[in-house]
Design an enzyme around this catalytic site. Sequence first.
Site, PDB file in Angstrom:
ATOM      1  N   MET A 102      57.926 -81.436   0.635  1.00  0.00           N
ATOM      2  CA  MET A 102      57.968 -81.211  -0.652  1.00  0.00           C
ATOM      3  C   MET A 102      57.769 -79.393  -0.672  1.00  0.00           C
ATOM      4  O   MET A 102      56.979 -78.936  -0.014  1.00  0.00           O
ATOM      5  CB  MET A 102      57.109 -81.654  -1.850  1.00  0.00           C
ATOM      6  CG  MET A 102      55.775 -80.943  -2.007  1.00  0.00           C
ATOM      7  SD  MET A 102      54.857 -81.531  -3.574  1.00  0.00           S
ATOM      8  CE  MET A 102      55.369 -80.126  -4.727  1.00  0.00           C
TER       9      MET A 102
ATOM     10  N   ASP B 172      58.895 -76.389  -4.097  1.00  0.00           N
ATOM     11  CA  ASP B 172      58.573 -75.882  -5.414  1.00  0.00           C
ATOM     12  C   ASP B 172      58.448 -77.358  -6.521  1.00  0.00           C
ATOM     13  O   ASP B 172      59.210 -78.160  -6.401  1.00  0.00           O
ATOM     14  CB  ASP B 172      59.750 -75.175  -6.174  1.00  0.00           C
ATOM     15  CG  ASP B 172      60.079 -74.021  -5.298  1.00  0.00           C
ATOM     16  OD1 ASP B 172      59.723 -73.787  -4.486  1.00  0.00           O
ATOM     17  OD2 ASP B 172      61.070 -73.474  -5.781  1.00  0.00           O
TER      18      ASP B 172
ATOM     19  N   GLU C 255      62.650 -65.361  -7.306  1.00  0.00           N
ATOM     20  CA  GLU C 255      62.759 -66.612  -7.468  1.00  0.00           C
ATOM     21  C   GLU C 255      62.074 -67.197  -8.637  1.00  0.00           C
ATOM     22  O   GLU C 255      60.982 -66.788  -8.962  1.00  0.00           O
ATOM     23  CB  GLU C 255      62.562 -67.342  -5.890  1.00  0.00           C
ATOM     24  CG  GLU C 255      63.181 -66.888  -4.906  1.00  0.00           C
ATOM     25  CD  GLU C 255      63.046 -67.565  -3.437  1.00  0.00           C
ATOM     26  OE1 GLU C 255      64.042 -68.039  -3.166  1.00  0.00           O
ATOM     27  OE2 GLU C 255      62.010 -67.741  -3.157  1.00  0.00           O
TER      28      GLU C 255
HETATM   29  C1  FRU Z   1      61.485 -71.064  -3.861  1.00  0.00           C
HETATM   30  C2  FRU Z   1      62.959 -71.469  -3.678  1.00  0.00           C
HETATM   31  C3  FRU Z   1      63.969 -71.375  -4.626  1.00  0.00           C
HETATM   32  C4  FRU Z   1      64.998 -72.430  -4.456  1.00  0.00           C
HETATM   33  C5  FRU Z   1      64.073 -73.653  -3.667  1.00  0.00           C
HETATM   34  C6  FRU Z   1      65.015 -74.493  -2.662  1.00  0.00           C
HETATM   35  O1  FRU Z   1      60.564 -71.622  -2.924  1.00  0.00           O
HETATM   36  O2  FRU Z   1      63.506 -70.725  -2.644  1.00  0.00           O
HETATM   37  O3  FRU Z   1      64.275 -70.185  -4.971  1.00  0.00           O
HETATM   38  O4  FRU Z   1      65.614 -72.699  -5.389  1.00  0.00           O
HETATM   39  O5  FRU Z   1      63.041 -73.005  -3.210  1.00  0.00           O
HETATM   40  O6  FRU Z   1      64.295 -75.452  -2.293  1.00  0.00           O
END
Ligand code: FRU
Length: 513
Positions: free
Chosen positions: A53, A55, A221
């Site tokens: 896992m 985010d 992000e």
């Molecule tokens: C942040 C990120 C987001 C992206 C996701 C991909 O950690 O890079 O920007 O949507 O992880 O798993």
Amino acid sequence: MSLVLKRSLHVVLFLVIVTTFSHSASVAQTTEPAMYHEAFRPQFHFSPVCGWMNDPNGMVYYEGEYHLFYQYHPDDIVWGPMHWGHAVSRDLIQWENLPIALYPDAIGPIWSGSAVVDAQNTSGLVPGGGLIAIFSYQDQSQGIAYSTDKGRTWTMYAGNPVIPALAKDFRDPKVFWHEATGKWVMIIAAGNQIQLFTSPNLIDWEFASSLSGDIRGGVWEVPDLFPLDLDGKTYWVMLASVSQMAPAGGGGVRYMIGDFDGTTFTYDRTNFDLWLDYGPDNYAGTTWSDMPDGQRVYIGWMSNWLYANATPTERWRGATTLPRTLRLMQTADGVRLAQQPVDSIAQLRGESLGTWENVALEGELPLDSVQGRLLEIIAEFRPGSAERFGLDVHAGDNTKTRILFNNPQSKLFISRSDQTATGFIPNFTRAFGSHALTLEDGLLRVHLFVDESSVEVFAQDGLVSISSLSFVNPQHDGVSLFAENGDAQLNRLEIYALNSLVPTGNNEMSACS
Ligand code: FRU
């Protein structure tokens, strides 16, 4: 010996060998740790039963349940084609694992995003009200999915994507309903910009505004934007992760406090370098949508892209931070964000392992009566002549996780080891600290939560947070106090054992592919 006897001896021998084999096979099976009891497995932070896992996604409160979705790769313990894993809770601490909510579809894997309650069915997709998830596809276009059964099953919107990829890094939409303008608002990362869009129905989106937010490298992000009240005034808080150059190295979460009029966010640009956390392991976090009574609860991913794919765990990798209630505080430097673990964390507290008062610290003071790797520690220190003082947890022969106050700098640090049983974790930052703290009444107050492979420190009423993974030898469970080159006063120390409360649901190997 007759032939008959010889034969039957062979048979007996054969039987003995067979039973020994089958016995050792069953021993091997039973000595394999049960799910959620592997070395370094968090015991009161959410982690997936197996797989990878990153985010936390789509956090939303709906009909008595807190939903937690998360970036999930079920087939391996490294990042890969992203799904949305899913868990629910009634109190943000006891989680129940549910089946995967969103799978990659014909457009591609499903990256980060948010979820909202579309109570009035503005989308036309959820008659009677339901949940809408708004996410990025890996190609950086934005899609939506909907659920009319409390998030148990999801349908992809047939008209996806609802916004095409408008930039190279265009992702992680967070959506909320803006009462004053009667519109949905989306905040989304667009390279070194943050952009805002509005919509009447979650399907047709119109560009509203853009801000640079002064980053010095990397990309934005996972942004968030929400109101918080302080002394009768409403402020708007923007959170966003910056992929590089955070205080502890790698990525981190910045915040800005300002105003929002329905299309544009404005903030005090003279005061922009504010960080939600001074540790390396709190990234890509956002807050729950649609919580009652204006409450705001944040949860982050407890890792860092610098080394996330290489931490020493098996079967699973990645966990969340504790869920934290956010509030604003007036300080001498201006309005600041403060955080503390949600109140329901109290249910984890087990027996008291001791209370100490008015202890003069000089040198090392191991607390021989305390053993444990699941601990809550509340301490108040008055700095003295010691250059550095603090406490060690996960302590054993020469390894520990150290929480220390550097008195001349007035900064709080965590120092951790990058050495594990199988070698060194590459790029594992070894020490990191806060900005200089103003000690109210000359006192340092810290509140610590120690889990199998993490330490979260909240200091000065939650104005400072330092979150850190730590992979010290899983047998090391000591606690000690120390003061170096002088003395320090420990006014009060309370230590409690914490209970393990791992997720319920399908936690068998069969849940893993
Ligand atoms: C942040 C990120 C987001 C992206 C996701 C991909 O950690 O890079 O920007 O949507 O992880 O798993």
